[in-house]
Structure formats: C-alpha cells, structure tokens
Scaffold this motif. Structure first.
Motif, short mmCIF file in Angstrom:
data_model
loop_
_atom_site.label_atom_id
_atom_site.label_comp_id
_atom_site.label_asym_id
_atom_site.label_seq_id
_atom_site.Cartn_x
_atom_site.Cartn_y
_atom_site.Cartn_z
N ILE A 1 50.74 51.56 58.10
CA ILE A 1 50.75 52.70 58.97
C ILE A 1 50.15 53.82 58.02
O ILE A 1 50.65 54.38 57.19
N ASP A 2 48.89 54.45 58.47
CA ASP A 2 48.43 55.51 57.85
C ASP A 2 48.98 56.74 58.52
O ASP A 2 48.64 56.98 59.56
N THR A 3 49.63 57.55 57.97
CA THR A 3 50.32 58.81 58.29
C THR A 3 49.65 60.11 57.94
O THR A 3 50.30 61.00 58.32
N SER A 4 48.38 59.84 57.40
CA SER A 4 47.61 61.27 56.94
C SER A 4 47.67 62.08 58.01
O SER A 4 47.65 63.50 57.77
N SER A 5 47.18 61.74 59.30
CA SER A 5 47.15 62.56 60.13
C SER A 5 48.35 62.78 61.34
O SER A 5 47.99 63.30 62.68
N LEU A 6 49.43 61.94 61.01
CA LEU A 6 50.46 62.00 61.93
C LEU A 6 51.40 63.11 61.83
O LEU A 6 51.93 63.21 60.47
N ASN A 7 52.00 63.62 62.57
CA ASN A 7 53.37 64.42 62.61
C ASN A 7 54.41 63.70 62.44
O ASN A 7 54.35 62.20 62.91
N VAL A 8 55.81 64.01 62.38
CA VAL A 8 56.94 63.09 62.58
C VAL A 8 56.87 62.49 63.96
O VAL A 8 57.39 61.40 63.58
N HIS A 9 56.90 63.17 64.81
CA HIS A 9 57.04 62.57 66.31
C HIS A 9 56.07 61.34 66.56
O HIS A 9 56.22 60.32 67.21
N GLU A 10 54.80 61.71 66.09
CA GLU A 10 53.71 60.56 66.04
C GLU A 10 54.12 59.36 65.36
O GLU A 10 53.98 57.93 65.76
N LEU A 11 54.84 59.48 64.02
CA LEU A 11 55.17 58.53 63.33
C LEU A 11 56.33 57.59 63.96
O LEU A 11 56.29 56.35 64.23
N ARG A 12 57.23 58.44 64.60
CA ARG A 12 58.40 57.90 65.22
C ARG A 12 57.86 57.21 66.34
O ARG A 12 58.21 55.94 66.57
N ALA A 13 56.96 57.68 67.23
CA ALA A 13 56.31 56.93 68.23
C ALA A 13 55.80 55.56 67.84
O ALA A 13 55.97 54.25 68.61
N LYS A 14 54.95 55.46 66.82
CA LYS A 14 54.30 54.34 66.20
C LYS A 14 55.32 53.22 65.87
O LYS A 14 55.34 51.93 66.35
N MET A 15 56.50 53.66 65.11
CA MET A 15 57.88 52.75 64.84
C MET A 15 58.43 52.19 66.11
O MET A 15 58.74 51.17 66.23
N ASP A 16 58.61 53.18 67.04
CA ASP A 16 59.45 52.75 68.32
C ASP A 16 58.57 51.71 69.17
O ASP A 16 58.86 50.53 69.48
N ALA A 17 57.09 51.84 68.92
CA ALA A 17 56.19 50.96 69.87
C ALA A 17 56.27 49.43 69.09
O ALA A 17 56.20 48.37 69.79
N GLN A 18 56.68 49.41 67.89
CA GLN A 18 56.61 48.21 67.22
C GLN A 18 57.98 47.36 67.16
O GLN A 18 58.21 46.33 67.19
N PHE A 19 59.07 48.20 67.16
CA PHE A 19 60.39 47.88 67.00
C PHE A 19 61.40 47.98 67.86
O PHE A 19 62.61 47.42 67.96
N ALA A 20 60.98 48.80 69.04
CA ALA A 20 62.14 49.03 69.97
C ALA A 20 62.38 47.87 71.01
O ALA A 20 63.49 48.01 71.83
N GLY A 21 61.49 46.82 71.14
CA GLY A 21 61.65 45.90 72.26
C GLY A 21 63.07 45.03 71.76
O GLY A 21 63.33 44.79 70.73
#
Length: 299
Positions: A151-171
C-alpha cells in the motif's frame, strides 16, 4: 515444545490466521495495525521475528480465542530482522496462513512526516533523514518483494488508509484473490504499489473531442467513444484472458492481493473507462475487486 526440544506441531484446525505488517517508518504501520485491532485482530507491535512462530503456537493453544494475529515488524528490531526469513519458512512448514502487508511511501512524503513531528528517522544516526530512509529502504527491499499487499500511502490520509485496510480485511470470509484495479495518469507518475501496469495511450484521447473533454471515463459517452476505437475491445478481451492465467498462478503461490494499474496521459478518460470494464470482468469471474481512480479530478 516437544520432549526432544523441537517446536510442537499445532493442530491444523487451531492454527490462527497471521498478518505481518511491515514497511517504511512513517508510512502508516501503526495506523494499519490499529485498523486490524479494531476489526478484532490480536495485534502485537515490534515483535522480534524469531518469536512469531511462538506467538502463533500460543494463539493455537487459546482454544479459538485468538483466531487472527497481526504482528508489526520494523527496523526497531533490526538485530532480529535476519531471523524473519527463517521464521516465515517455519510458518510455511506448519501450514500457517500468513500474509505480509507492506506500507510504502515516497521519500518526499516520509521526510515531510518526520519533519512535522520533529523526530529523527530510526536509522539516520548522525546523518540526515534521507540517509535513514535510504538505509531502511535497502534493508526492507527483499521483504517488499515478498509482500502479498503493498500500500502506497504517499497521498493518503489516515482515513483513506483505514478504508484500504477495511476493504481488504473487514470481510467475514477471506476470498481466494482480491484485486485493486487502479486508473492513473502517467503525467503524475507510476503507482509504486502496482503489480501490473497497462498503458492505454495507444487509444485516441477523448480530451481532444470538445464535447467529451469535460467528462470522465465514468460517462457513458466517453466509455462508448473509447471502446469504439480499434483495438480497445480486443485489448480488454486479451488482457482479461492474461489476468485469468496470472490469477491462477497467484492462487497457486498463495498470493491473495494484486494491484492492476491502468494508465493514460491524465488518468481521466481512457484509463478510467478501461478500469471500469476490466473490474467488471474480474468481478464476474469471482475475483473480489475494488476500483480506484487515483488521478481523476486532479487536472
């Protein structure tokens, strides 16, 4: 441990699921770990790699109370880092389902973050922040290559990073393969977390059609224009076929995540239209797919 001093075998049904979180200092490892903790994972920060198999064994003895373990491995434990590959081999021998999540970021973003908190980089010593970043990037190069998800976080804020993690692991159930299809503009640079990159600049650019210029590839007229061009539908068919071959290999190798980047000049028309169609193809074939339009609206 068994009576002869070797690690005791763990019953297969009791083996916890394991995620190893690593990556560049300042790239968001703590945020990623906190996200998994909020999703019910048992999270251990800065665990020496040599102790990871022991942690898995302890989780297996918890009678199902610790079913998912996330371990953060970073350069603070660099004297133990050489043991990581040995630990990963041990886990593979035991049949542990393990994944590596690697947090990446550009040098510029990392320097900005360290300067904002007025803290030195853990590896810079008497040098500059950029020296520490370069040393860490070299130290982690091999691990990044082995990662299941970058995951490249260069242009991500905290909320966007959490959204990416949720998308991958929340299921509730882990799919066989998850794909992120990302449109982007070449003029803004290649996505550093892409596993595969395709270039749509061989197609005519809707930017030069006045009535289409204000719209994006999400617009039906723009999408129809793109796919009426020679080679567009053929590319979609053949690339989808190629991805089926690659996906089968990823599954055999235990790789669960793939990021497919589709680029055009500005990331607004051709790449967006193609990404949408490609994602729909993948989803129809049972691949859980997320679509990200990185540069749409950036112009």
């Amino acid at each position: 441990m068994s009576t002869d001093g070797t690690p005791a075998s763990v019953p297969e049904a009791a083996i916890p699921e394991l995620v190893i979180i690593s990556g560049m200092s300042g790239a968001g490892r703590s945020t990623a770990a906190k996200c998994l903790e909020d999703l019910g994972w048992f999270v251990v920060d800065n665990l020496p790699p040599a102790l990871i198999p022991t942690m898995v064994e302890l989780g297996a003895r918890s009678q199902g109370n610790v079913a998912r373990i996330a371990v953060v491995v970073d350069v603070r434990g660099r004297r133990f880092f050489d043991n990581l590959r040995e630990s990963l081999a041990d886990l593979d021998t035991r049949g542990v389902t393990r994944r590596i999540v690697f947090l990446e970021s550009s040098d510029e973003a990392l320097v900005r973050r360290f300067e904002s908190v007025r803290r030195p980089h853990p590896l810079q010593g008497d040098g500059r922040i950029v020296d520490g970043i370069a040393a860490e990037r070299e130290l982690l190069r091999e691990l990044r290559g082995d990662a299941d998800l970058v995951i490249d976080t260069s242009s991500l804020n905290v909320h966007e990073l959490r959204a990416k993690m949720d998308a991958q692991f929340a299921g509730e159930e882990e799919p066989e393969l998850r794909a992120t299809v990302m449109s982007f503009g070449f003029k803004y640079g290649l996505p550093v977390d892409a596993d595969l990159v395709a270039d749509m600049r061989f197609l005519p650019n809707p930017h030069w059609v006045p009535e289409l210029r204000p719209f994006t590839g999400l617009n039906e007229e723009v999408s129809a224009y793109v796919f009426n061009q020679p080679g567009a539908k053929e590319f979609l068919d053949r690339y989808a076929e190629l991805l089926r071959l690659i996906a089968a290999g990823y599954r055999r190798e235990g790789k669960r995540y793939v990021t497919i980047a589709i680029g055009c000049t500005g990331g607004k028309h051709r790449s967006v239209a193609m990404s949408e169609k490609l994602a729909a193809r993948l989803a129809a074939e049972g691949v859980e797919t997320v679509v990200v339009h990185r540069d749409m609206g950036r112009e």
